[in-house]
Every structure is written in structure tokens, then in C-alpha cells.
Design a protein around this motif. Structure first.
Motif, PDB file in Angstrom:
ATOM      1  N   GLN A 104       1.992  63.674  24.860  1.00 17.75           N
ATOM      2  CA  GLN A 104       1.492  62.949  23.690  1.00 17.75           C
ATOM      3  C   GLN A 104      -0.003  63.163  23.460  1.00 17.75           C
ATOM      4  N   VAL A 105      -0.371  63.251  22.180  1.00 17.20           N
ATOM      5  CA  VAL A 105      -1.775  63.267  21.769  1.00 17.20           C
ATOM      6  C   VAL A 105      -1.956  62.170  20.722  1.00 17.20           C
ATOM      7  N   HIS A 106      -2.670  61.131  21.102  1.00 18.33           N
ATOM      8  CA  HIS A 106      -3.024  60.064  20.166  1.00 18.33           C
ATOM      9  C   HIS A 106      -4.534  60.133  20.007  1.00 18.33           C
ATOM     10  N   GLY A 107      -4.920  61.038  19.140  1.00 21.83           N
ATOM     11  CA  GLY A 107      -6.329  61.301  18.883  1.00 21.83           C
ATOM     12  C   GLY A 107      -6.411  62.091  17.592  1.00 21.83           C
ATOM     13  N   GLY A 108      -7.505  62.707  17.353  1.00 14.57           N
ATOM     14  CA  GLY A 108      -7.647  63.493  16.140  1.00 14.57           C
ATOM     15  C   GLY A 108      -9.109  63.688  15.817  1.00 14.57           C
ATOM     16  N   PRO A 109      -9.399  64.590  14.884  1.00 13.43           N
ATOM     17  CA  PRO A 109     -10.793  64.841  14.514  1.00 13.43           C
ATOM     18  C   PRO A 109     -11.458  63.585  13.948  1.00 13.43           C
ATOM     19  N   TYR A 110     -12.765  63.527  14.070  1.00 12.79           N
ATOM     20  CA  TYR A 110     -13.561  62.432  13.494  1.00 12.79           C
ATOM     21  C   TYR A 110     -13.273  62.358  11.991  1.00 12.79           C
ATOM     22  N   PRO A 111     -13.147  61.173  11.419  1.00 12.42           N
ATOM     23  CA  PRO A 111     -13.424  59.845  11.962  1.00 12.42           C
ATOM     24  C   PRO A 111     -12.230  59.127  12.578  1.00 12.42           C
ATOM     25  N   ALA A 112     -11.102  59.796  12.765  1.00  9.35           N
ATOM     26  CA  ALA A 112      -9.975  59.133  13.423  1.00  9.35           C
ATOM     27  C   ALA A 112     -10.362  58.710  14.838  1.00  9.35           C
ATOM     28  N   THR A 113     -11.092  59.571  15.524  1.00  5.49           N
ATOM     29  CA  THR A 113     -11.603  59.243  16.853  1.00  5.49           C
ATOM     30  C   THR A 113     -13.030  59.771  16.980  1.00  5.49           C
ATOM     31  N   SER A 114     -13.686  59.317  18.026  1.00  3.21           N
ATOM     32  CA  SER A 114     -15.051  59.787  18.282  1.00  3.21           C
ATOM     33  C   SER A 114     -15.067  61.162  18.919  1.00  3.21           C
ATOM     34  N   ASP A 115     -13.949  61.582  19.509  1.00  5.60           N
ATOM     35  CA  ASP A 115     -13.875  62.879  20.171  1.00  5.60           C
ATOM     36  C   ASP A 115     -12.466  63.423  20.014  1.00  5.60           C
ATOM     37  N   GLY A 116     -12.281  64.350  19.097  1.00  3.97           N
ATOM     38  CA  GLY A 116     -10.966  64.896  18.799  1.00  3.97           C
ATOM     39  C   GLY A 116     -10.358  65.724  19.907  1.00  3.97           C
ATOM     40  N   ARG A 117     -11.089  65.947  20.994  1.00  5.09           N
ATOM     41  CA  ARG A 117     -10.544  66.708  22.131  1.00  5.09           C
ATOM     42  C   ARG A 117      -9.780  65.822  23.100  1.00  5.09           C
TER      43      ARG A 117
END
Length: 531
Positions: A464-477
Motif C-alpha cells: 500500500q501507498v497512502h501518500g502522494g505529491p504535495y499538497p496531498a502530503t509533505s513528502d510524496g516519497r
């Protein structure tokens, strides 16, 4: 309190396993269904509580860093068992503080304990430390030294509880689980919307700390009705990282605060998302009613208070007549929801008023408590591309349908998007083949791409990846869900020329842990002879 209660609510912070005696400003939890207050009264943590929690966390950091993965795994399993044992009490209190349905909260308890067990399994297997070993070659010119590296914990981590998940993204949630798994002490700043649920979960963790023999400073829980305690924690020079799930405004404020320190620290903030959905022509021709029902269920799930709620839907106008009729009908039949807090309800109503010229359907009204009507909006593709604010997240039971002139305009809209947690394509294989570029664009815009599913619901698993490029998260990695979340609270350390006796077991040539390692460029579990 029910007869099944295992814990007593004290209304005080927990500092290194001990209940705080005094406190600052008082506040209560509320019942969103009618706005009434809940006992007990809670007291905000004091400056002394903050200092003590951090000092005890610093003391605990060394012991945790030197503990084995198997010891920490047993600790996490103890937390999981405690959560399951207290399930009835947790669900009862969380239901009163959030108005979320009991079945949803029962599932959230299971998710919370299961993610603890997921990280325990990662620790028991052990290869997550990414051990790499390059042995010495004294005959080389220049001579090559022996260098070995692996991931090590950062130190005290501050975790902020989320409003919309009182368990799975809160005190014993994914940030806490992954930080503890990596060997870091954790200080949680509880969300004021569900203080009782937070205290119960905190007491479960404190019991597990004691049973596991870890120092009391391994875990602390601090309450605050405002922002002062959270800000003090982030600014504290001995805090090493921050985990946050919440609004863009809140996450951005923490990022700026952490960056302004004399020694900046990482803030892993998940700040919400509009989660665009692209409905392609063949799918609309084949199953428009089913797609409308699925999307309606997704954007209203939990009162639309999921960070993965589909808040933007792009469809080709020429094929969407039946789809839109069904969406309007379903919206009009939907009862009002109780939102989590008065602040969320007020912000939702403000956004509804801002978009009223685009309103095409609304659900049933209810004036009790923190209620909100379901709303459905529609704009043209040209309007969406010319009015940037239409892509902003609206937290609550609403979505915006963008009627595009064709799939080319849908692609143009996709290119205009900022970062998101998810992006969804509803279509056929033929649709995918005809819109390959759309998939390629969305790869750059989101952390999770979904085909013929809906974004609400985030499976807790290794991939699972629950993240994403800014502004969804502070660090998309990074990701805040799944076993890869452990990497956020670590850093790589290399050891050059150390004797075997001084190396951690994961880096010893004999490989006593039996983990997968890179040995001179090749991945292997095989033990090697001492160099």
C-alpha cells in the motif's frame, strides 16, 4: 461507562506512564449528534508536562534503539491484544464522541490492532532494516575499507491524532505503530474531538509498555484544546520527527514550524486530497447506474469525512446523461449526516454557500447537532480549467462533477491537477488502451492509482501507498499506511571498519538474524565467513 469497561477515564495527560496531576485550560468532548458535552472534563497539558514527556522520551530512546526487532514485535502484539480486549469500550466512547456508526468503528478497532500486528511481522522477519555489506579489499588501489549500513531510528517522534479516524489514525494508529516499530519513543498530541477515545487507547499502550519492560518514556499522551502543546512539541530541540494526518492548513503550519527550528526536522504530513475520478465513455455506456451508485456511496461514506473521498468526478458530457440523472436522484434521497465537530460542520456549510451557483442536487436536511446535507455540484470542463478554486478539497458529503467536452479535455484537466492521494479510472480495457496518456499523467499526480474501484477504503498491507505529491502530503516519497511507513522514522547509518563484536546482529557476517541483506552487491540470506 459500560459494564464492559476495562479502563477509567481521568481527563488528564499521561506522561511516561504516569497520569498528570495538574493541567492547564479545561475542555470537554462533544456528541456531534446533538452538540452536548461529555464527561469527564479534560485539562490541557502544561509546559512542565511537555518538558517531562520529551525528557523521558530521550531517556527511553537508547533502550529502544538497542532492542531487538523481536522484542519490539512482542511489544506491538501486546498493544494489539490490549486494543482487541478493550474493543467494546473503545467503540462505545468513539461512537459518542464522533457519531460514526458502530459497525464502522468496530472495523476500525480491528484495523488498528491488525496494523500493529503487521508491523510486528515486519520486525520478526527483519529484512526491513536494508542491511548492506561491502567487505574490505586491502589489495585494491586505493585499499577498499569494510563498510556496512542499515536503517536506524531517529529518536523521539511526535504524532498528532486525526479527527476523522479516532482509532486507526490516532493514538494507537499507523504513525504510532510505525514509529514504535522503527525503535522510536512516541509522544502523541491527542485530537480534542475525541479525548476519551484517545485516553483509552493511551492506557492500552501504557499497559503494553509495562508488560514489555520498556522504559516509561517509550510513550506519552498529551491533551490540549488548542495548538500550544503541539507547537511546543514540534519546536522542542530533542524531538526528531513529526507524523500528522489532518488539514492542509494544519499540516503546512507544522511543516513551517519544523523548518524554522535551528535544527529542522522532517514532518510527515498527510494533508487531505480531492481524489479525482475519471469516468470513461465505454464504462458509462455499459453501466452508468452502477457507477453512479458506487460513486454516491463513496463520496457519502462516513459523511464524506475520508481523506480519500472522491471530491472530483470527470466525465464526457455526451455519455453522461443517465449517469447524472442517477447521481441527482441518489443525492436527493440521502439523509443528512452528523459531522465530527462544529468546526468541520461550519467549514462545510461555508463551502456549500461558496459553490451554491453550481448546485444541482441536495439531500435531506436535519438541524440537529453538527449536521450537514449531502450536496452535488456540476460545472463544465471550461469552467473547471478557468476557476482553480474548484479543485479545492471540501471536507464533507459532497462531490463536484466536471462535464468535459471529450476525453481530450479530461486529459487537459488531469494535467492541471495538483498532488492527490488517489486517482481513479472507471472504464473498460478498451477505454484504457484509448487513454494511455491519462494513466501516465495520473502516475505523476497521485500515490495510488485505482481501476474500476473506489478510493474510500485503504487496505493495510505491504504494497500500500497512502501518500502522494504535495499538497496531498509533505513528502510524496513516503506512505502513512502499510509496512513501508516504517521507513519515515529511520535514517541510514554506515559503519566503517568496526570489529564484528561491535556490530549490530543485522550487520554481523554470520547473519544471526537470517535476514535478507546485500552482500557485496548481491541480495542473499546466506551467512558469510568472517572477513
Amino acid at each position: 461507562m459500560s459494564d464492559t469497561s476495562l479502563y477509567r477515564l481521568n481527563g488528564r495527560s499521561i506522561v511516561a506512564g504516569k497520569t498528570a496531576i495538574s493541567g492547564g485550560a479545561a475542555f470537554h468532548g462533544y456528541q456531534p449528534a446533538d452538540g452536548s458535552t461529555l464527561d469527564p472534563e479534560y485539562l490541557s497539558a502544561t509546559t512542565e508536562d511537555v518538558e517531562s514527556a520529551v525528557a523521558e522520551a530521550v531517556k527511553a530512546a537508547s533502550a529502544l534503539a538497542q532492542s531487538s526487532g523481536k522484542q519490539r514485535a512482542a511489544f506491538l502484539r501486546s498493544i494489539a491484544d490490549g486494543i482487541d480486549a478493550a474493543s467494546a469500550q473503545l467503540v462505545e466512547r468513539a461512537h459518542r464522541e464522533t457519531a460514526l456508526p458502530v459497525p464502522r468503528l468496530t472495523g476500525e478497532v480491528a484495523r488498528t490492532s491488525n496494523q500493529m500486528r503487521l508491523f510486528a511481522s515486519v520486525l520478526e522477519e527483519g529484512s526491513w532494516v536494508m542491511a548492506r555489506i561491502d567487505t574490505a579489499d586491502p589489495a585494491r588501489t586505493p585499499p577498499k575499507p569494510d563498510i556496512r549500513s542499515m536503517l536506524r531510528p531517529l529518536g523521539p517522534v511526535v504524532v498528532f491524532g486525526a479527527s476523522n479516524f479516532p482509532l486507526a489514525f490516532s493514538v494507537a494508529g499507523g504513525d504510532t505503530a510505525s514509529a514504535l516499530a522503527a525503535g522510536n519513543p512516541v509522544i502523541v498530541k491527542a485530537h480534542p474531538a475525541h479525548p476519551g477515545t484517545s485516553e483509552l487507547a493511551g492506557q492500552v499502550i501504557v499497559d503494553a509498555v509495562r508488560k514489555s519492560g520498556f522504559p516509561g518514556g517509550t510513550f506519552s499522551l498529551l491533551f490540549d484544546a488548542g495548538h500550544e502543546v503541539g507547537a511546543a512539541l514540534v519546536k522542542h530541540p530533542h524531538v526528531c520527527a513529526v507524523g500528522f494526518t489532518g488539514s492542509f492548513r494544519g499540516g503546512r503550519a507544522l511543516m513551517d514550524l519544523a523548518a524554522s527550528r535551528p535544527t529542522p526536522i522532517p514532518v510527515y504530513a498527510e494533508m487531505g486530497s480531492t481524489n479525482p475520478v475519471f469516468v470513461l465513455p465505454n464504462a458509462l455506456r455499459e453501466r452508468s447506474d452502477a457507477l453512479a451508485a458506487g460513486l454516491h456511496g463513496s463520496f457519502t461514506l462516513g459523511g464524506g469525512q475520508f481523506c480519500t473521498k472522491p471530491g472530483l468526478v470527470f466525465a464526457p458530457r455526451s455519455e453522461s446523461t443517465g449517469f447524472m440523472e442517477r447521481m441527482r436522484s441518489l443525492t436527493g434521497e440521502t439523509p443528512a449526516f452528523s459531522l465530527l465537530t462544529s468546526g468541520i460542520a461550519g467549514a462545510y456549510q461555508h463551502e456549500v454557500n461558496q459553490r451554491k451557483k453550481h448546485l444541482i442536487a441536495s439531500g435531506k436536511a436535519n438541524s440537529t447537532g453538527y449536521s450537514a446535507q449531502v450536496t452535488l455540484y456540476e460545472v463544465s470542463g471550461d469552467q473547471f480549467l478557468s476557476e482553480q478554486e474548484l479543485s479545492d478539497e471540501v471536507f464533507g458529503p459532497t462531490t463536484l462533477v466536471v462535464q468535459c467536452t471529450n476525453t481530450a479535455q479530461m486529459l487537459e484537466a488531469a494535467r492541471s491537477l495538483e498532488g492527490h492521494l488517489t486517482a481513479t479510472i472507471l472504464g473498460t480495457e478498451e477505454d484504457l488502451q484509448q487513454n494511455v496518456e491519462l494513466l501516465r499523467v495520473l502516475e505523476t499526480k497521485a500515490g495510488r492509482l485505482i481501476f474500476n474501484g473506489f478510493p474510500t477504503g485503504v487496505e493495510v498491507c505491504h504494497a500500500q501507498v497512502h501518500g502522494g505529491p504535495y499538497p496531498a502530503t509533505s513528502d510524496g516519497r513516503s506512505t502513512s499506511v502499510g509496512s513501508q511507513a516504517i521507513f519515515r522514522f529511520t535514517r541510514p547509518v554506515a559503519y566503517q571498519g568496526l570489529p564484528e563484536s561491535a556490530l549490530l546482529p543485522e550487520l554481523q557476517s554470520s547473519n544471526p538474524e537470517g535476514i535478507l541483506r546485500m552482500w557485496n552487491g548481491a541480495w542473499t540470506r546466506t551467512a558469510a565467513e568472517k572477513p
